[in-house]
Scaffold this motif. Structure first.
Motif, PDB file in Angstrom:
ATOM      1  N   PRO A   9       0.467  -1.165  -0.269  1.00 43.12           N
ATOM      2  CA  PRO A   9       0.155  -0.313  -0.300  1.00 43.12           C
ATOM      3  C   PRO A   9       0.940   1.597  -0.051  1.00 43.12           C
ATOM      4  CG  PRO A   9      -0.746  -1.610   1.547  1.00 43.12           C
ATOM      5  CD  PRO A   9       0.731  -2.098   1.059  1.00 43.12           C
ATOM      6  N   VAL A  10       0.125   2.066  -0.792  1.00 40.78           N
ATOM      7  CA  VAL A  10       1.261   3.465  -0.757  1.00 40.78           C
ATOM      8  C   VAL A  10       0.280   4.703  -0.617  1.00 40.78           C
ATOM      9  CG1 VAL A  10       2.564   5.007  -2.485  1.00 40.78           C
ATOM     10  CG2 VAL A  10       2.720   2.297  -2.800  1.00 40.78           C
ATOM     11  N   SER A  18      -3.005  14.575  -8.527  1.00 38.84           N
ATOM     12  CA  SER A  18      -3.599  15.440  -9.925  1.00 38.84           C
ATOM     13  C   SER A  18      -2.160  15.364  -9.743  1.00 38.84           C
ATOM     14  CB  SER A  18      -3.731  16.445 -10.225  1.00 38.84           C
ATOM     15  OG  SER A  18      -3.228  17.551  -9.567  1.00 38.84           O
ATOM     16  N   LYS A  19      -0.471  14.642  -9.101  1.00 40.96           N
ATOM     17  CA  LYS A  19       0.188  14.856  -9.903  1.00 40.96           C
ATOM     18  C   LYS A  19       0.726  13.038  -9.306  1.00 40.96           C
ATOM     19  CE  LYS A  19       1.292  18.840  -8.083  1.00 40.96           C
ATOM     20  NZ  LYS A  19       2.799  19.913  -7.557  1.00 40.96           N
ATOM     21  N   VAL A  20       0.012  11.735  -9.508  1.00 37.80           N
ATOM     22  CA  VAL A  20       0.459  10.528  -9.163  1.00 37.80           C
ATOM     23  C   VAL A  20      -0.290  10.574 -10.199  1.00 37.80           C
ATOM     24  CG1 VAL A  20       0.572   8.393  -7.964  1.00 37.80           C
ATOM     25  CG2 VAL A  20       0.618  10.872  -6.483  1.00 37.80           C
ATOM     26  N   PHE A  21       0.465   9.320 -11.232  1.00 38.41           N
ATOM     27  CA  PHE A  21      -0.202   8.749 -12.495  1.00 38.41           C
ATOM     28  C   PHE A  21      -0.339   6.834 -11.879  1.00 38.41           C
ATOM     29  CE2 PHE A  21       1.362  12.283 -14.234  1.00 38.41           C
ATOM     30  CZ  PHE A  21       0.197  12.622 -15.135  1.00 38.41           C
ATOM     31  N   MET A  22      -1.165   6.383 -12.716  1.00 38.28           N
ATOM     32  CA  MET A  22      -1.432   5.198 -12.050  1.00 38.28           C
ATOM     33  C   MET A  22      -1.860   4.163 -13.904  1.00 38.28           C
ATOM     34  SD  MET A  22      -4.529   5.208 -10.513  1.00 38.28           S
ATOM     35  CE  MET A  22      -6.559   4.950 -10.638  1.00 38.28           C
ATOM     36  N   GLU A  23      -1.478   3.603 -14.082  1.00 38.41           N
ATOM     37  CA  GLU A  23      -2.257   2.551 -15.517  1.00 38.41           C
ATOM     38  C   GLU A  23      -3.391   1.817 -14.982  1.00 38.41           C
ATOM     39  OE1 GLU A  23       0.997  -0.257 -17.010  1.00 38.41           O
ATOM     40  OE2 GLU A  23       0.043   1.031 -18.506  1.00 38.41           O
ATOM     41  N   VAL A  24      -4.166   1.897 -15.962  1.00 38.31           N
ATOM     42  CA  VAL A  24      -5.755   1.120 -15.586  1.00 38.31           C
ATOM     43  C   VAL A  24      -6.010   0.132 -16.420  1.00 38.31           C
ATOM     44  CG1 VAL A  24      -7.848   1.673 -15.245  1.00 38.31           C
ATOM     45  CG2 VAL A  24      -6.383   3.003 -14.016  1.00 38.31           C
ATOM     46  N   LEU A  25      -5.974  -1.123 -16.079  1.00 39.77           N
ATOM     47  CA  LEU A  25      -6.321  -2.626 -16.860  1.00 39.77           C
ATOM     48  C   LEU A  25      -7.301  -2.496 -17.358  1.00 39.77           C
ATOM     49  CD1 LEU A  25      -3.475  -4.691 -16.058  1.00 39.77           C
ATOM     50  CD2 LEU A  25      -3.438  -2.436 -18.382  1.00 39.77           C
ATOM     51  N   THR A  41      -4.102  10.534 -13.918  1.00 38.79           N
ATOM     52  CA  THR A  41      -3.732  10.989 -12.351  1.00 38.79           C
ATOM     53  C   THR A  41      -4.795  10.237 -11.179  1.00 38.79           C
ATOM     54  OG1 THR A  41      -5.128  12.887 -12.229  1.00 38.79           O
ATOM     55  CG2 THR A  41      -2.855  11.852 -13.361  1.00 38.79           C
ATOM     56  N   LEU A  42      -4.829   9.941 -10.677  1.00 42.55           N
ATOM     57  CA  LEU A  42      -5.284   9.780  -9.556  1.00 42.55           C
ATOM     58  C   LEU A  42      -6.965  10.681  -9.653  1.00 42.55           C
ATOM     59  CD1 LEU A  42      -3.609   8.804  -6.453  1.00 42.55           C
ATOM     60  CD2 LEU A  42      -4.371   7.530  -7.918  1.00 42.55           C
ATOM     61  N   LYS A  43      -6.319  11.785  -9.780  1.00 38.47           N
ATOM     62  CA  LYS A  43      -7.068  12.819  -9.916  1.00 38.47           C
ATOM     63  C   LYS A  43      -8.081  12.650 -10.881  1.00 38.47           C
ATOM     64  CE  LYS A  43      -8.602  17.327  -9.041  1.00 38.47           C
ATOM     65  NZ  LYS A  43      -8.092  19.233  -8.854  1.00 38.47           N
ATOM     66  N   GLU A  44      -8.212  11.592 -12.419  1.00 41.02           N
ATOM     67  CA  GLU A  44      -8.567  12.319 -13.144  1.00 41.02           C
ATOM     68  C   GLU A  44      -9.402  10.845 -13.170  1.00 41.02           C
ATOM     69  OE1 GLU A  44      -5.543  14.543 -16.444  1.00 41.02           O
ATOM     70  OE2 GLU A  44      -5.474  11.800 -16.074  1.00 41.02           O
ATOM     71  N   TYR A  45      -8.609   9.908 -12.578  1.00 46.72           N
ATOM     72  CA  TYR A  45      -9.796   8.643 -12.377  1.00 46.72           C
ATOM     73  C   TYR A  45     -10.809   8.887 -11.410  1.00 46.72           C
ATOM     74  CZ  TYR A  45     -10.919   3.197 -11.706  1.00 46.72           C
ATOM     75  OH  TYR A  45     -11.407   2.642 -11.125  1.00 46.72           O
ATOM     76  N   ALA A  46     -10.262   9.170 -10.771  1.00 42.26           N
ATOM     77  CA  ALA A  46     -11.760   9.563  -9.065  1.00 42.26           C
ATOM     78  C   ALA A  46     -12.464  10.910  -9.847  1.00 42.26           C
ATOM     79  CB  ALA A  46     -11.355  10.074  -7.875  1.00 42.26           C
ATOM     80  N   GLY A  47     -12.687  11.549 -11.076  1.00 42.33           N
ATOM     81  CA  GLY A  47     -13.249  12.328 -11.986  1.00 42.33           C
ATOM     82  C   GLY A  47     -13.909  11.653 -12.859  1.00 42.33           C
ATOM     83  N   MET A  48     -13.657  10.245 -12.774  1.00 38.44           N
ATOM     84  CA  MET A  48     -14.339   9.556 -14.232  1.00 38.44           C
ATOM     85  C   MET A  48     -15.078   8.576 -14.122  1.00 38.44           C
ATOM     86  SD  MET A  48     -14.228  11.399 -16.861  1.00 38.44           S
ATOM     87  CE  MET A  48     -13.491  12.923 -15.793  1.00 38.44           C
ATOM     88  N   ILE A  49     -14.846   8.014 -12.227  1.00 41.00           N
ATOM     89  CA  ILE A  49     -15.832   7.266 -11.657  1.00 41.00           C
ATOM     90  C   ILE A  49     -17.337   8.107 -11.036  1.00 41.00           C
ATOM     91  CG2 ILE A  49     -16.243   6.029  -9.490  1.00 41.00           C
ATOM     92  CD1 ILE A  49     -14.582   4.628 -11.353  1.00 41.00           C
ATOM     93  N   LEU A  50     -16.388   9.379 -10.667  1.00 39.92           N
ATOM     94  CA  LEU A  50     -17.754   9.899 -10.308  1.00 39.92           C
ATOM     95  C   LEU A  50     -18.763  10.575 -11.539  1.00 39.92           C
ATOM     96  CD1 LEU A  50     -19.420  12.112  -8.453  1.00 39.92           C
ATOM     97  CD2 LEU A  50     -17.442  13.920  -9.208  1.00 39.92           C
ATOM     98  N   ARG A  75      -6.589  12.165 -21.338  1.00 38.71           N
ATOM     99  CA  ARG A  75      -6.272  10.444 -21.154  1.00 38.71           C
ATOM    100  C   ARG A  75      -7.915  10.274 -20.423  1.00 38.71           C
ATOM    101  NH1 ARG A  75      -1.823  13.520 -19.198  1.00 38.71           N
ATOM    102  NH2 ARG A  75      -2.807  14.269 -17.269  1.00 38.71           N
ATOM    103  N   CYS A  76      -8.766  11.176 -20.143  1.00 38.50           N
ATOM    104  CA  CYS A  76     -10.569  11.220 -19.154  1.00 38.50           C
ATOM    105  C   CYS A  76     -11.080  10.336 -20.419  1.00 38.50           C
ATOM    106  CB  CYS A  76     -10.407  12.821 -18.482  1.00 38.50           C
ATOM    107  SG  CYS A  76      -9.722  13.115 -17.212  1.00 38.50           S
ATOM    108  N   MET A  77     -10.988  10.976 -21.361  1.00 41.40           N
ATOM    109  CA  MET A  77     -11.418  10.503 -23.030  1.00 41.40           C
ATOM    110  C   MET A  77     -11.543   9.383 -22.711  1.00 41.40           C
ATOM    111  SD  MET A  77     -13.433  12.320 -25.892  1.00 41.40           S
ATOM    112  CE  MET A  77     -11.441  12.248 -27.270  1.00 41.40           C
ATOM    113  N   ALA A  78     -10.696   8.271 -22.815  1.00 45.35           N
ATOM    114  CA  ALA A  78     -10.292   7.170 -23.036  1.00 45.35           C
ATOM    115  C   ALA A  78     -10.905   6.615 -21.898  1.00 45.35           C
ATOM    116  CB  ALA A  78      -8.475   6.891 -23.390  1.00 45.35           C
ATOM    117  N   LEU A  79     -10.500   7.114 -20.582  1.00 48.01           N
ATOM    118  CA  LEU A  79     -10.458   6.233 -19.230  1.00 48.01           C
ATOM    119  C   LEU A  79     -12.300   6.037 -19.367  1.00 48.01           C
ATOM    120  CD1 LEU A  79     -10.198   4.525 -16.843  1.00 48.01           C
ATOM    121  CD2 LEU A  79      -9.988   7.224 -15.762  1.00 48.01           C
TER     122      LEU A  79
END
Length: 199
Positions: A9-10, A18-25, A41-50, A75-79
């Motif tokens: 866990p990190v 908005s600075k931490v990137f992650m790869e979503v498979l 980014t974590l912020k983009e991921y959370a935003g798209m889940i919302l 990135r957000c549109m692709a996710l």
């Protein structure tokens, strides 16, 4: 952890989301081309889940998402497209989600920091023809998510917009209010009241 072969866990400071990137498979969407993946980014991921949740619950049908840069919009549109595919295929999934469209309009001056610490501005633009086409798609579709940087903050009237998601909040209250104003509409039963969804 190399010894236990388990993820470690990190801790992530919210200020750095908005600075931490992650790869979503998306292994469940695997095709002949391999496993779809996107780096966000974590912020983009959370935003798209919302955005997915707001669409599923019927709170919005045509939101505008304000991103900090054109790259963030892409990135957000692709996710979002991968999440929509996953949710519409899931057992008991929301059939409505398979018809959600998405597009990205932009004309933004973005500031980048160079190695020597000096800022540099770069302007990305899109042709007026393409922009008009995408805005027409947004207005005519039953459900559509429109991504942009700052182009739609002012001077654009999109009465069909019913929600705003801010992934790039501004320190200026005026900018936030102008962006939120994209979704404010007069209520039919009370002309003195305006409502809109802001996330």
């Amino acid at each position: 952890d190399p010894k236990t072969n388990r993820p470690v866990p990190v801790g992530v400071n919210v200020k750095n989301a908005s600075k931490v990137f992650m790869e979503v498979l998306f292994a469940d969407l695997q095709s002949g081309k391999g496993v779809p993946k996107v780096v966000v980014t974590l912020k983009e991921y959370a935003g798209m889940i919302l955005v997915i949740r707001l669409l599923e619950q019927g709170q919005v049908r045509k939101p505008i998402v304000f991103c900090p840069s054109a790259a963030s919009c892409r990135r957000c549109m692709a996710l979002l497209r991968l999440l929509l595919r996953r949710h519409s295929r899931a057992r008991g999934g929301n059939e409505y989600l398979k018809d959600v469209g998405s597009g990205h309009v932009f004309e933004s001056a973005t500031e980048y920091a160079l190695e020597d610490g000096e800022p540099r501005k770069s302007k990305a633009t899109m042709s007026l023809h393409v922009r008009k086409y995408l805005l027409g798609e947004f207005q005519s579709a039953q459900s559509y998510v429109l991504f942009n940087t700052n182009l739609l903050s002012t001077g654009v009237d999109l009465p069909c917009c019913d929600g705003v998601v801010l992934l790039s909040p501004s320190e200026k209250n005026r900018t936030v209010l102008q962006r939120w104003g994209r979704s404010l509409r007069v209520e039919s039963h009370n002309v003195d009241t305006k409502t809109g969804t802001l996330a």
